[in-house]
Scaffold this motif. Sequence first.
Motif, PDB file in Angstrom:
ATOM      1  N   THR A 102       0.990  -0.934   0.135  1.00 59.03           N
ATOM      2  CA  THR A 102      -0.033  -0.178   0.260  1.00 59.03           C
ATOM      3  C   THR A 102       1.030   1.049  -0.060  1.00 59.03           C
ATOM      4  N   VAL A 103       1.497   1.183   1.138  1.00 63.04           N
ATOM      5  CA  VAL A 103       2.831   2.435   0.671  1.00 63.04           C
ATOM      6  C   VAL A 103       3.326   2.220  -0.726  1.00 63.04           C
ATOM      7  N   LEU A 104       3.987   1.492  -0.956  1.00 61.53           N
ATOM      8  CA  LEU A 104       4.192   1.318  -2.447  1.00 61.53           C
ATOM      9  C   LEU A 104       3.819   2.172  -3.442  1.00 61.53           C
ATOM     10  N   MET A 113       3.432   0.139 -13.405  1.00 63.12           N
ATOM     11  CA  MET A 113       3.929   0.041 -11.772  1.00 63.12           C
ATOM     12  C   MET A 113       2.267   0.035 -11.122  1.00 63.12           C
ATOM     13  N   PHE A 114       1.169   0.661 -11.449  1.00 61.29           N
ATOM     14  CA  PHE A 114      -0.207   0.424 -10.388  1.00 61.29           C
ATOM     15  C   PHE A 114      -0.803  -1.062 -10.807  1.00 61.29           C
ATOM     16  N   TYR A 115      -0.300  -1.195 -12.022  1.00 60.62           N
ATOM     17  CA  TYR A 115      -1.531  -2.782 -12.305  1.00 60.62           C
ATOM     18  C   TYR A 115      -0.528  -3.641 -11.304  1.00 60.62           C
ATOM     19  N   VAL A 116       0.179  -3.815 -11.480  1.00 59.49           N
ATOM     20  CA  VAL A 116       1.624  -4.574 -10.661  1.00 59.49           C
ATOM     21  C   VAL A 116       1.197  -4.986  -9.067  1.00 59.49           C
ATOM     22  N   LEU A 117       1.508  -3.564  -8.461  1.00 56.59           N
ATOM     23  CA  LEU A 117       1.437  -3.248  -7.649  1.00 56.59           C
ATOM     24  C   LEU A 117      -0.604  -3.320  -6.748  1.00 56.59           C
ATOM     25  N   ARG A 118      -1.964  -3.186  -7.620  1.00 60.99           N
ATOM     26  CA  ARG A 118      -2.568  -3.819  -7.333  1.00 60.99           C
ATOM     27  C   ARG A 118      -2.801  -4.918  -6.814  1.00 60.99           C
ATOM     28  N   PHE A 119      -2.004  -6.068  -8.179  1.00 62.34           N
ATOM     29  CA  PHE A 119      -1.965  -7.518  -7.993  1.00 62.34           C
ATOM     30  C   PHE A 119      -1.634  -7.607  -6.997  1.00 62.34           C
ATOM     31  N   LEU A 120      -0.309  -7.375  -6.560  1.00 62.62           N
ATOM     32  CA  LEU A 120      -0.055  -7.869  -5.662  1.00 62.62           C
ATOM     33  C   LEU A 120      -0.123  -7.285  -4.744  1.00 62.62           C
ATOM     34  N   LEU A 121      -0.762  -6.228  -4.312  1.00 64.49           N
ATOM     35  CA  LEU A 121      -1.864  -6.166  -2.685  1.00 64.49           C
ATOM     36  C   LEU A 121      -2.770  -7.211  -2.881  1.00 64.49           C
ATOM     37  N   GLY A 122      -3.080  -7.815  -3.769  1.00 67.06           N
ATOM     38  CA  GLY A 122      -4.492  -8.700  -3.432  1.00 67.06           C
ATOM     39  C   GLY A 122      -3.508 -10.522  -3.161  1.00 67.06           C
ATOM     40  N   VAL A 123      -2.722 -10.533  -3.808  1.00 69.33           N
ATOM     41  CA  VAL A 123      -1.710 -11.541  -2.858  1.00 69.33           C
ATOM     42  C   VAL A 123      -1.343 -11.575  -1.611  1.00 69.33           C
ATOM     43  N   ALA A 124      -0.877 -10.220  -1.366  1.00 72.66           N
ATOM     44  CA  ALA A 124      -0.534 -10.258  -0.014  1.00 72.66           C
ATOM     45  C   ALA A 124      -1.737 -10.523   1.246  1.00 72.66           C
ATOM     46  N   GLU A 125      -2.945  -9.871   0.515  1.00 77.13           N
ATOM     47  CA  GLU A 125      -3.883  -9.746   1.177  1.00 77.13           C
ATOM     48  C   GLU A 125      -4.765 -11.178   1.742  1.00 77.13           C
ATOM     49  N   GLY A 178       5.706  17.966  -1.122  1.00 77.47           N
ATOM     50  CA  GLY A 178       5.805  17.969  -2.597  1.00 77.47           C
ATOM     51  C   GLY A 178       5.047  16.611  -3.261  1.00 77.47           C
ATOM     52  N   LEU A 179       4.005  16.223  -1.839  1.00 76.98           N
ATOM     53  CA  LEU A 179       3.636  14.933  -2.240  1.00 76.98           C
ATOM     54  C   LEU A 179       1.908  15.195  -2.824  1.00 76.98           C
ATOM     55  N   ALA A 180       1.778  14.383  -3.853  1.00 78.08           N
ATOM     56  CA  ALA A 180       0.366  14.526  -4.078  1.00 78.08           C
ATOM     57  C   ALA A 180      -0.350  14.153  -3.536  1.00 78.08           C
ATOM     58  N   GLY A 181      -1.408  14.817  -3.013  1.00 76.16           N
ATOM     59  CA  GLY A 181      -3.001  14.197  -2.342  1.00 76.16           C
ATOM     60  C   GLY A 181      -3.335  13.191  -2.568  1.00 76.16           C
ATOM     61  N   TRP A 182      -3.210  12.241  -3.580  1.00 78.23           N
ATOM     62  CA  TRP A 182      -3.700  10.698  -3.744  1.00 78.23           C
ATOM     63  C   TRP A 182      -2.089   9.661  -3.117  1.00 78.23           C
ATOM     64  N   GLN A 183      -1.194  10.302  -3.271  1.00 82.78           N
ATOM     65  CA  GLN A 183       0.047   9.855  -2.857  1.00 82.78           C
ATOM     66  C   GLN A 183      -0.544   9.648  -1.078  1.00 82.78           C
ATOM     67  N   THR A 189      -2.658   5.259   4.361  1.00 92.03           N
ATOM     68  CA  THR A 189      -3.208   4.483   5.054  1.00 92.03           C
ATOM     69  C   THR A 189      -2.424   3.092   5.069  1.00 92.03           C
ATOM     70  N   GLY A 190      -1.301   2.433   4.274  1.00 89.78           N
ATOM     71  CA  GLY A 190      -0.232   1.610   4.375  1.00 89.78           C
ATOM     72  C   GLY A 190      -0.055   1.842   5.938  1.00 89.78           C
ATOM     73  N   VAL A 191       0.359   2.949   6.219  1.00 88.17           N
ATOM     74  CA  VAL A 191       1.296   2.504   7.496  1.00 88.17           C
ATOM     75  C   VAL A 191       0.658   1.829   8.956  1.00 88.17           C
ATOM     76  N   PRO A 192      -0.769   1.956   9.128  1.00 90.99           N
ATOM     77  CA  PRO A 192      -1.211   0.962  10.130  1.00 90.99           C
ATOM     78  C   PRO A 192      -0.924   0.000  10.117  1.00 90.99           C
ATOM     79  N   ALA A 193      -1.454  -0.608   8.882  1.00 91.19           N
ATOM     80  CA  ALA A 193      -1.271  -2.461   8.686  1.00 91.19           C
ATOM     81  C   ALA A 193       0.197  -2.778   9.033  1.00 91.19           C
ATOM     82  N   ILE A 194       1.174  -1.772   9.091  1.00 95.10           N
ATOM     83  CA  ILE A 194       2.788  -2.666   9.557  1.00 95.10           C
ATOM     84  C   ILE A 194       3.315  -2.388  10.854  1.00 95.10           C
ATOM     85  N   LEU A 195       2.228  -1.743  11.820  1.00 95.66           N
ATOM     86  CA  LEU A 195       2.455  -1.143  12.919  1.00 95.66           C
ATOM     87  C   LEU A 195       1.336  -2.269  13.680  1.00 95.66           C
ATOM     88  N   MET A 196       0.664  -2.655  13.085  1.00 91.15           N
ATOM     89  CA  MET A 196      -0.608  -3.590  13.744  1.00 91.15           C
ATOM     90  C   MET A 196       0.087  -4.708  13.959  1.00 91.15           C
TER      91      MET A 196
END
Length: 448
Positions: A102-104, A113-125, A178-183, A189-196
């Motif tokens: 999610t952070v990536l 890159m978006f396609y690969v990461l969304r696929f990997l998110l499904g694999v991870a979860e 220097g980051l966009a809103g969507w970033q 939303t990714g960091v809380p998962a790592i901490l939990m």
Amino acid sequence: MPSTQAPPGEDLAASTVRTVTLRLMPLLGLLYLIAYIDRQNVSYAKLEMVGSLGLSETAYGLGASLFFLGYFLFEVPANVFLERVGARIWFARIMITWGLVTVLLGFTQNAAMFYVLRFLLGVAEAGFFPGVLFALTLWFPQTHRARMIGWFMIASAIANAVGAAVGGALLGLDGVWGLAGWQWVFLATGVPAILMAFVVLAVLPDGPETAPWLSQAQRDWLSRTLKAESEAGGHVDHGNPFAALLDKRVLMLAGIYVFLPLAAYGLGYWLPTVVKGFGVSNLTNGLLNIIPWTATAVALWWVPRHAARTGAQGNALTWHVVGPALVGATGLALSVILPGNAVKFACLCVAAAGTFSAQPVFWSMPGTFLRGATAAAGIAAINSVGNLGGLIAQNAVPFIRDQTKSDLVPMLFLSVCLAVGAGLMFVVLSALRRDTERRGVPERARAV
């Protein structure tokens, strides 16, 4: 005068269920809340990410839907691993990997890159939701599971509500550091998962036998009760857990479950876009989207509770799945037909409540005929095949929108799919009930 006190056995049963509920369900609900936000954050990031990456709605929908392909391919193996290594270690692994992906996503540079990461998110979860459903079969007797699944799934409604408010606010951070809103949507939303993940390792037991907060008497009662249910008849535990994939009851449930995620993810993914079309700001969009998910949370609490309190059996139990689905289909259709933005939004609120609240009682059913590693594989199979509905929805909805230039017409497609699914559910669940009766399973083993 007869005593009004409950027998000691009933005291022990009530105290055991209450203790497990208070100790286990808030943690599992929090994990699902974080998981669901990480799954659905693309619906808010989309409001700016599409233009930033130069994607069409259809291309973005394809990328978002690849989550479900990875989920489908790795769901069953993941749940079989969970049954072998335990929930504590496996849930922690899942959370660390999905948090990192999610952070990536916050640093996505292009469509590939978006396609690969969304696929990997499904694999991870993969394995988390069915893993929790399997874990509940180790902690709760059958009579309590639908309510526990309802409580667990309330986290998905809260996640949509929290994600709506937070997603709209995070988009407002556009330009900070220097980051966009969507970033910011993905990073925050990714960091809380790592901490939990570290919280899970510290506090979650693998099963009742290792729970320090259960007394020996409570462990013994739970073990006896679950064993009695398992031996009551009708349960299957194949030597090879993957044999569950060929069980006709598993295949039937998997086939009809497709329609619930199709409508749920289609609505959840597209609702911020619909509200945005009403001409509101990102922040107002997020706040308005709290309303349908609050209604959904109430429905997720009420439907399984009503089923349990009324002692629903047979067709009455089936209607606690089919009825909410039909309400959802009606709400989706009326949101397209009726005039006025306020009326349309109200219809979508009803649709969300109906679509999601059909699931708790549905998910109490596999536990009536599966056990052990076979239950882990069977539940995962139903969920993985069913969640292909999410892949269909997140491609079909933006495609229909691109073709019709209407944000609301896709809701009609979701309505038709859900209505067809409700009809098929009635047929299949009635057939499964008759099959259970033929196998001679006692009524108490079939209760919600």
